[in-house]
Design an enzyme around this catalytic site. Structure first.
Site, PDB file in Angstrom:
ATOM      1  N   ASN A   1      27.680  38.561  31.392  1.00 41.23           N
ATOM      2  CA  ASN A   1      29.131  38.501  31.584  1.00 41.23           C
ATOM      3  C   ASN A   1      29.772  39.865  31.821  1.00 41.23           C
ATOM      4  OD1 ASN A   1      28.471  36.227  29.233  1.00 41.23           O
ATOM      5  ND2 ASN A   1      29.681  35.508  30.959  1.00 41.23           N
TER       6      ASN A   1
ATOM      7  N   MET B   1      34.361  42.957  32.449  1.00 38.04           N
ATOM      8  CA  MET B   1      33.902  41.805  31.694  1.00 38.04           C
ATOM      9  C   MET B   1      34.723  40.599  32.104  1.00 38.04           C
ATOM     10  SD  MET B   1      33.355  41.351  27.696  1.00 38.04           S
ATOM     11  CE  MET B   1      31.972  40.354  27.178  1.00 38.04           C
ATOM     12  N   CYS B   2      34.011  39.500  32.315  1.00 36.92           N
ATOM     13  CA  CYS B   2      34.708  38.298  32.737  1.00 36.92           C
ATOM     14  C   CYS B   2      34.904  37.418  31.528  1.00 36.92           C
ATOM     15  CB  CYS B   2      33.898  37.626  33.835  1.00 36.92           C
ATOM     16  SG  CYS B   2      33.788  35.881  33.733  1.00 36.92           S
ATOM     17  N   LEU B   3      36.138  37.328  31.092  1.00 38.09           N
ATOM     18  CA  LEU B   3      36.466  36.472  29.956  1.00 38.09           C
ATOM     19  C   LEU B   3      37.571  35.539  30.423  1.00 38.09           C
ATOM     20  CD1 LEU B   3      36.753  38.811  26.858  1.00 38.09           C
ATOM     21  CD2 LEU B   3      35.025  37.104  27.307  1.00 38.09           C
TER      22      LEU B   3
END
Ligand SMILES: [Zn+2]
Ligand SMILES: [Zn+2]
Ligand SMILES: [Zn+2]
Ligand SMILES: [Zn+2]
Ligand SMILES: [Zn+2]
Ligand SMILES: [Zn+2]
Ligand SMILES: [Zn+2]
Lengths: 152, 542
Positions: free
Chosen positions: A79, A88-90
């Protein structure tokens, strides 16, 4: 205006009562908009023993727009993008999913839980995600190697 | 009674106008920047601005509560002509702000009753007031808020607490720094600005110059407690600066500190150096792996192609060796044998030389076509030490290109080389064939000419005989005719004979010209016969 007061309050809060495994400082004492967080790799994960520097950039419109996270320490994780940005992919940080009541401390807590349990179905690095799903052992091995190499 | 009423009205007007003027002098307070005296309940806090609610509204759709400004700002990007609407920032329920959206009076009262410090506290006001009244405090009561100078002819403003002292707008100079200023601003100057004025430190009771205050409070004040220098290495004791030396003499950590810091520094340096090394190693490893992958693909290749690769040059080599060492006859036997895979076997052996040409031309081809099956059908032909992995030790020394190939490219190059050899051999054979055919045609032509000239000679003889006969006949007729003419009667038979003689002559000349034409045709035909290949007749004559 609302943003600034809130940022001050959040910063004071996060300094006196930081989320587990995190310490937060201002990159520049005169600029409330950029935070430097250092996060310890969660125990029982391949990242144990690593210390990750994460830069949090708060937009002018914060809390109405989401903050941006970038890993300054290289990490082998599905991620987190494996480049200079370390983005960061949140889900929580996407503009359409961001809620103004969310706090930076919440974001840091979520980041740590994602470190402990990667989400390969929501990956930025598809190759690492596939490895995580299909070959957990070698994923753990590489992740540990990277901890020793970059995150000590 | 009326006077009382009038006076009350006048006072009210005065009060209101002074309030209005004061509002101009003191801008409205940002209620979110206030300092609260005591901690407040988290439930009173707006989740967006994290302050106690200001003008709270409850979303009817989900019961979540926000400040009116906060929710408006959240929805600012989703403008709708029907009024502010959007998703609840907490639970994402679609919601809207109706004209009657509000909250219970009790929540407003609770938040407005929270005690805050006066926003002028930094200037000296010690007042603590309810939040709901803070604006009034600043506008009306706060001694540190500005108001207009009470003097009639003065337009300047003054702190409220000084207003009673009359107009303070005259020049004075600071006793300490000699700077000149107005009396009204002297106090502020003394408190924070004057560099030469002494302030007393609350901790050490010492008087310190204003300009040195920063360093004193941060570094030099002996009453400030500082951590032991060995803190990073484990000593948790703190002591006043004045007593720090005493502690340091007895503290093991403090004694070790210089050494430990030096070691720490060296370790950091080493670590940095090691990081660089690791990067380098990574690069090298990457390069090494790349080389390995290149090599491993190369090693796999010969296993696949190797069979063909080592066999093709071997077989192309074979006829040469046989031919070179074993003599012509041997070569012919082998080569016909090999040729049989590709060409139908030569029909007869009656013309050995031309057959040799055929077979030779064919013999160099077969290895290309029959290579994969070559070892199968003729295992007997193979010498004993022949193996798949042909090496230099075998009795057949490999042709130049034979042997383990360095790369597929070399293999291709060697195949190309052998093909080129084939081509040159074939073109030589073709030239030989061509020469042979032109010789045959020439011979044949020569023979035809001889025949023609022979025929021409015969025809010439014949025509001479005919001529002789005709002239003899004519003489006889002339003799007889003179006698008959003398008799006065010319017999028709005589002219008949003469006519017949002329007819014969004409026939003979026609035959001769026909013969000449035939000779011409034969001459012209020579070229064509040469190209047309071997005629059956020509072959037999050869
Ligand atoms: Zn609010
Ligand atoms: Zn809601
Ligand atoms: Zn005040
Ligand atoms: Zn005045
Ligand atoms: Zn002064
Ligand atoms: Zn002091
Ligand atoms: Zn100590």
């Amino acid at each position: 205006m609302a943003g600034n007061k809130r940022i001050m309050k959040e910063l004071a809060e996060v300094r006196t009562n930081p989320p587990p495994g995190c310490t937060v400082t201002l990159a520049d004492e005169n600029d409330m908009g950029t935070w430097d967080a250092v996060m310890d790799g969660p125990p029982d994960s391949p990242y144990t023993g690593g210390h990750y520097k994460i830069q949090i950039t708060l937009p002018k419109e914060y809390p109405f727009k989401p903050p941006q996270l970038s890993f300054k320490t290289k990490i082998y994780h599905p991620n987190v993008s494996n480049d200079d940005r370390g983005a960061m992919c949140l889900g929580m940080l996407r503009p359409d999913e961001w809620k103004p009541p969310n706090k930076i401390a919440d974001v840091l807590r979520l980041v740590r839980s994602v470190l402990a349990a990667p989400q390969p179905d929501d990956a930025v690095e598809q190759g690492i995600a596939d490895q995580f799903k299909n070959d957990r052992k070698s994923f753990d091995k590489v992740a540990k190697e990277w901890v020793g190499r970059y995150a000590k | 009674m009326r006077r009382l009423e009038a006076r009350r009205q006048m006072e009210e007007a005065n009060f209101l106008s002074s309030k209005a003027r004061s509002q101009n002098l003191n801008p409205p307070i940002d209620l979110r920047m206030l300092d609260y005296v005591t901690a407040y309940d988290d439930n009173l806090m707006c989740p967006i601005c994290r302050c106690p609610f200001l003008d709270p509204v409850v979303l009817a759709e989900c019961d979540h509560c926000f400040c009116r400004d906060c929710i408006r700002q959240t929805w600012a990007s989703t403008y709708s002509p029907l009024g502010p609407r959007g998703d609840c920032p907490s639970c994402r329920t679609p919601a809207k702000l109706g004209p009657r959206s509000a909250t219970s009076k009790i929540l407003v009262n609770i938040t407005d009753d929270l005690l805050v410090r006066c926003p002028k506290s930094e200037d000296g006001c010690k007042a603590q007031v309810k939040r709901g009244e803070v604006q009034d405090h600043v506008n009306i009561y706060c001694g540190y808020a500005y108001m207009e100078c009470t003097a009639d002819d003065c337009e300047l403003h003054v702190l409220r607490k000084d207003a009673a002292e009359g107009c303070l707008h005259f020049g004075v100079s600071c006793l300490d720094c000699r700077q000149s200023m107005q009396k009204a601003s002297l106090e502020t100057h003394w408190r924070v600005q004057c560099p030469d004025r002494k302030v007393s430190c609350e901790l050490c009771k010492e008087a310190v110059f204003n300009r040195e205050w920063d360093t004193h409070s941060r570094e030099t004040c002996p009453a400030i407690s500082i951590p032991c220098p060995g803190k990073v290495f484990g000593c948790n004791s703190r002591s006043k600066r004045s007593q720090a030396d005493v502690h340091a003499k007895s503290c093991t950590f403090a004694k070790l500190t210089p050494m430990l810091t030096a070691m720490q520094q060296r370790m950091d340096e080493q670590e940095a150096a090691q990081k660089v090394m690791v990067r380098k190693l990574e690069v090298l490893e990457g390069g090494f792996q790349a080389v390995q992958t290149i090599l491993s693909t190369k090693q796999e290749d010969p296993d696949q192609v190797g069979a063909d690769e080592s066999r093709i040059p071997l077989l192309t080599g074979r006829p040469h060796q046989r031919g070179d060492s074993g003599g012509m006859l041997d070569a012919m036997v082998v080569e016909t044998d090999v040729g049989a895979f590709v060409f139908p076997p030569p029909s007869s052996s009656s013309r050995p030389s031309s057959e040799l040409v055929h077979v030779r031309a064919g013999a160099s081809l077969p290895p290309l076509y029959s290579a994969p099956m070559a070892p199968g059908p003729r295992p007997a032909d193979l010498p004993e030490p022949f193996t798949m992995d042909f090496d230099m030790a075998s009795p057949f020394p490999p042709p130049a290109a034979n042997g383990p190939y360095i790369s597929p490219l070399h293999h291709l190059l060697s195949m190309h080389e052998s093909l080129r050899d084939e081509m040159s051999r074939m073109s030589a054979a073709l030239q030989e064939l061509d020469g042979r055919q032109s010789m045959q045609a020439l011979n044949e032509n020569l023979r035809t000419r001889e025949e023609i000239s022979y025929m021409a000679a015969q025809v010439a003889g014949l025509s001479r005989q005919v001529h002789w006969l005709t002239s003899a006949q004519l003489q006889r007729q002339q003799h007889g005719g003179a006698g008959r003419q003398a008799a006065g009667a010319a017999g028709p038979s005589g002219s008949d004979i003469a006519g017949a003689g002329a007819g014969v002559e004409a026939a003979v000349s026609t035959a001769a010209s026909a013969l000449r034409g035939a000779a011409r045709i034969v001459n012209a035909g020579q070229g064509m016969t040469m190209r047309r290949g071997l005629s059956e007749e020509g072959r037999t004559k050869l």
